[in-house]
Structure formats: C-alpha cells, structure tokens
Design a protein around this motif. Sequence first.
Motif, PDB file in Angstrom:
ATOM      1  N   MET A 102       0.849  -1.183   0.000  1.00  0.00           N
ATOM      2  CA  MET A 102       0.000   0.000   0.000  1.00  0.00           C
ATOM      3  C   MET A 102       0.892   1.242   0.000  1.00  0.00           C
ATOM      4  O   MET A 102       1.785   1.381   0.819  1.00  0.00           O
ATOM      5  N   ALA A 103       0.637   2.111  -0.950  1.00  0.00           N
ATOM      6  CA  ALA A 103       1.300   3.413  -0.931  1.00  0.00           C
ATOM      7  C   ALA A 103       0.532   4.272   0.057  1.00  0.00           C
ATOM      8  O   ALA A 103      -0.659   4.512  -0.112  1.00  0.00           O
ATOM      9  N   GLY A 104       1.209   4.695   1.102  1.00  0.00           N
ATOM     10  CA  GLY A 104       0.518   5.389   2.166  1.00  0.00           C
ATOM     11  C   GLY A 104       0.911   6.840   2.306  1.00  0.00           C
ATOM     12  O   GLY A 104       2.037   7.219   2.010  1.00  0.00           O
ATOM     13  N   ILE A 105      -0.035   7.615   2.753  1.00  0.00           N
ATOM     14  CA  ILE A 105       0.211   9.013   3.092  1.00  0.00           C
ATOM     15  C   ILE A 105       0.263   9.078   4.609  1.00  0.00           C
ATOM     16  O   ILE A 105      -0.712   8.734   5.290  1.00  0.00           O
ATOM     17  N   HIS A 106       1.403   9.496   5.129  1.00  0.00           N
ATOM     18  CA  HIS A 106       1.595   9.529   6.572  1.00  0.00           C
ATOM     19  C   HIS A 106       0.745  10.636   7.192  1.00  0.00           C
ATOM     20  O   HIS A 106       0.490  11.674   6.577  1.00  0.00           O
ATOM     21  N   ILE A 107       0.357  10.430   8.425  1.00  0.00           N
ATOM     22  CA  ILE A 107      -0.503  11.395   9.119  1.00  0.00           C
ATOM     23  C   ILE A 107       0.162  12.776   9.219  1.00  0.00           C
ATOM     24  O   ILE A 107      -0.515  13.797   9.181  1.00  0.00           O
ATOM     25  N   THR A 108       1.490  12.809   9.277  1.00  0.00           N
ATOM     26  CA  THR A 108       2.166  14.110   9.324  1.00  0.00           C
ATOM     27  C   THR A 108       2.013  14.870   8.014  1.00  0.00           C
ATOM     28  O   THR A 108       2.010  16.105   8.010  1.00  0.00           O
ATOM     29  N   ASP A 109       1.873  14.148   6.900  1.00  0.00           N
ATOM     30  CA  ASP A 109       1.612  14.817   5.626  1.00  0.00           C
ATOM     31  C   ASP A 109       0.187  15.355   5.570  1.00  0.00           C
ATOM     32  O   ASP A 109      -0.061  16.411   4.985  1.00  0.00           O
ATOM     33  N   ILE A 110      -0.747  14.634   6.162  1.00  0.00           N
ATOM     34  CA  ILE A 110      -2.129  15.143   6.245  1.00  0.00           C
ATOM     35  C   ILE A 110      -2.136  16.413   7.094  1.00  0.00           C
ATOM     36  O   ILE A 110      -2.770  17.411   6.735  1.00  0.00           O
ATOM     37  N   GLU A 111      -1.400  16.391   8.220  1.00  0.00           N
ATOM     38  CA  GLU A 111      -1.301  17.592   9.068  1.00  0.00           C
ATOM     39  C   GLU A 111      -0.688  18.756   8.292  1.00  0.00           C
ATOM     40  O   GLU A 111      -1.159  19.895   8.391  1.00  0.00           O
ATOM     41  N   ALA A 112       0.372  18.485   7.525  1.00  0.00           N
ATOM     42  CA  ALA A 112       1.015  19.546   6.742  1.00  0.00           C
ATOM     43  C   ALA A 112       0.059  20.099   5.697  1.00  0.00           C
ATOM     44  O   ALA A 112       0.022  21.321   5.453  1.00  0.00           O
ATOM     45  N   ALA A 113      -0.729  19.226   5.078  1.00  0.00           N
ATOM     46  CA  ALA A 113      -1.707  19.684   4.093  1.00  0.00           C
ATOM     47  C   ALA A 113      -2.787  20.536   4.760  1.00  0.00           C
ATOM     48  O   ALA A 113      -3.219  21.553   4.207  1.00  0.00           O
ATOM     49  N   ILE A 114      -3.212  20.138   5.948  1.00  0.00           N
ATOM     50  CA  ILE A 114      -4.202  20.934   6.692  1.00  0.00           C
ATOM     51  C   ILE A 114      -3.636  22.319   6.988  1.00  0.00           C
ATOM     52  O   ILE A 114      -4.300  23.342   6.777  1.00  0.00           O
ATOM     53  N   ASN A 115      -2.395  22.376   7.472  1.00  0.00           N
ATOM     54  CA  ASN A 115      -1.772  23.676   7.763  1.00  0.00           C
ATOM     55  C   ASN A 115      -1.588  24.507   6.508  1.00  0.00           C
ATOM     56  O   ASN A 115      -1.730  25.735   6.531  1.00  0.00           O
TER      57      ASN A 115
ATOM     58  N   LEU B 135     -10.423  10.424  11.232  1.00  0.00           N
ATOM     59  CA  LEU B 135     -10.568   8.967  11.148  1.00  0.00           C
ATOM     60  C   LEU B 135      -9.247   8.259  11.412  1.00  0.00           C
ATOM     61  O   LEU B 135      -9.216   7.196  12.056  1.00  0.00           O
ATOM     62  N   MET B 136      -8.157   8.833  10.942  1.00  0.00           N
ATOM     63  CA  MET B 136      -6.844   8.245  11.198  1.00  0.00           C
ATOM     64  C   MET B 136      -6.546   8.239  12.698  1.00  0.00           C
ATOM     65  O   MET B 136      -6.058   7.251  13.238  1.00  0.00           O
ATOM     66  N   VAL B 137      -6.837   9.346  13.363  1.00  0.00           N
ATOM     67  CA  VAL B 137      -6.603   9.431  14.807  1.00  0.00           C
ATOM     68  C   VAL B 137      -7.514   8.449  15.548  1.00  0.00           C
ATOM     69  O   VAL B 137      -7.063   7.698  16.413  1.00  0.00           O
ATOM     70  N   TYR B 138      -8.779   8.440  15.175  1.00  0.00           N
ATOM     71  CA  TYR B 138      -9.741   7.562  15.840  1.00  0.00           C
ATOM     72  C   TYR B 138      -9.341   6.092  15.723  1.00  0.00           C
ATOM     73  O   TYR B 138      -9.419   5.332  16.680  1.00  0.00           O
ATOM     74  N   HIS B 139      -8.899   5.699  14.535  1.00  0.00           N
ATOM     75  CA  HIS B 139      -8.526   4.304  14.298  1.00  0.00           C
ATOM     76  C   HIS B 139      -7.056   4.021  14.600  1.00  0.00           C
ATOM     77  O   HIS B 139      -6.567   2.921  14.358  1.00  0.00           O
ATOM     78  N   ARG B 140      -6.363   5.031  15.117  1.00  0.00           N
ATOM     79  CA  ARG B 140      -4.943   4.921  15.474  1.00  0.00           C
ATOM     80  C   ARG B 140      -4.100   4.404  14.309  1.00  0.00           C
ATOM     81  O   ARG B 140      -3.296   3.480  14.451  1.00  0.00           O
ATOM     82  N   GLN B 141      -4.280   5.040  13.159  1.00  0.00           N
ATOM     83  CA  GLN B 141      -3.542   4.685  11.952  1.00  0.00           C
ATOM     84  C   GLN B 141      -2.555   5.787  11.616  1.00  0.00           C
ATOM     85  O   GLN B 141      -2.882   6.975  11.698  1.00  0.00           O
ATOM     86  N   ASP B 142      -1.360   5.396  11.215  1.00  0.00           N
ATOM     87  CA  ASP B 142      -0.353   6.361  10.789  1.00  0.00           C
ATOM     88  C   ASP B 142      -0.409   6.643   9.294  1.00  0.00           C
ATOM     89  O   ASP B 142       0.085   7.662   8.837  1.00  0.00           O
ATOM     90  N   LEU B 143      -0.985   5.700   8.534  1.00  0.00           N
ATOM     91  CA  LEU B 143      -1.001   5.816   7.081  1.00  0.00           C
ATOM     92  C   LEU B 143      -2.417   5.761   6.536  1.00  0.00           C
ATOM     93  O   LEU B 143      -3.241   4.983   7.014  1.00  0.00           O
TER      94      LEU B 143
END
Length: 153
Positions: free
Chosen positions: A1-14, A41-49
């Motif tokens: 799976m090609a994953g997008i890390h949660i820190t990239d989602i945070e950077a996109a939000i910012n 959803l990532m936080v709720y499900h404790r997923q990094d990717l």
Amino acid sequence: MAGIHITDIEAAINHWRSKNPSADGVALPPELRALAEVYGLMVYHRQDLADEFSLPLAAAQAWQDWYASTPDTPCIAICSTSQGDESCKGCGRSFEEVQMWIELSPGEKRAIWRRITVDGTSWRFNRYAERAAEDRHWAKAAADAQVPLDLKP
C-alpha cells in the motif's frame, strides 16, 4: 500500500489553513473539511497511514494541492550513488530510489522523504542544509513568478 503519513495530512491541513483561512474562525473551507475528516478517522482508528488511492476525492485533491507546493526531489546535486554508494550521501535515497524517482507515486515519494528526514544523516540535513534551503528559495521564487525553474549548476 502506498501510504500518506498522518504528518503529511497535518502539513496539508496547515497549508490550507494559511492558503484559505476561515472567514469567521469557525466554518471550515471545503478542502480543510475533507482533510480534517481523513485526519480525524486516522486518529480515531490509530492509523499512521492513509491509502493514497482510496482517499475521498475532495481530500485527495486538497492533499495533491499541498503536495504540489513541496519540493519534488530531495536531491541537492551531490550524488554519491553515481560513485557506487548504495545510499546517496547527498540526499539519503538508495540507488534504486534515485533511478526510479520519476515513476514513483506521490505517496511513495513522500514515504521516502519521511524516511530520509527521520534518519537525518544525509548531507541535505547537515553539511549542505543551506543548499537545500537555497533550492527551496529558488523553487518558491520560480513558482511565484510562474516561470520555468532554471537552477544554477
């Protein structure tokens, strides 16, 4: 799976918070709402990717807009893989990653960026950090002027 890390989602939000701030401080623009839903959803499900190919369309478009604002390659024009090193001393990528870079998906590229950033041992992050910063400066100036990027050798 090609994953997008949660820190990239945070950077996109910012990125979207600064690009399209809330007019009233409460309502979220559509791009932020889409990314915030994925993040929640990532936080709720404790997923990094998050799977880059199954993101909701609005979130994928918002993430792609942020991704387009980042440097495409970690290269700082000091390549030791051409000298036979398994891992480049300049950017930290493997020989295979350097060779296949243009064929990688954005999620795969960001995974490599994350690995070399966390590792932090390549010259990009220590000896030649100013070169990497200068490249970002030129890239931003070119994007602002909307002209092709012509880096000096």
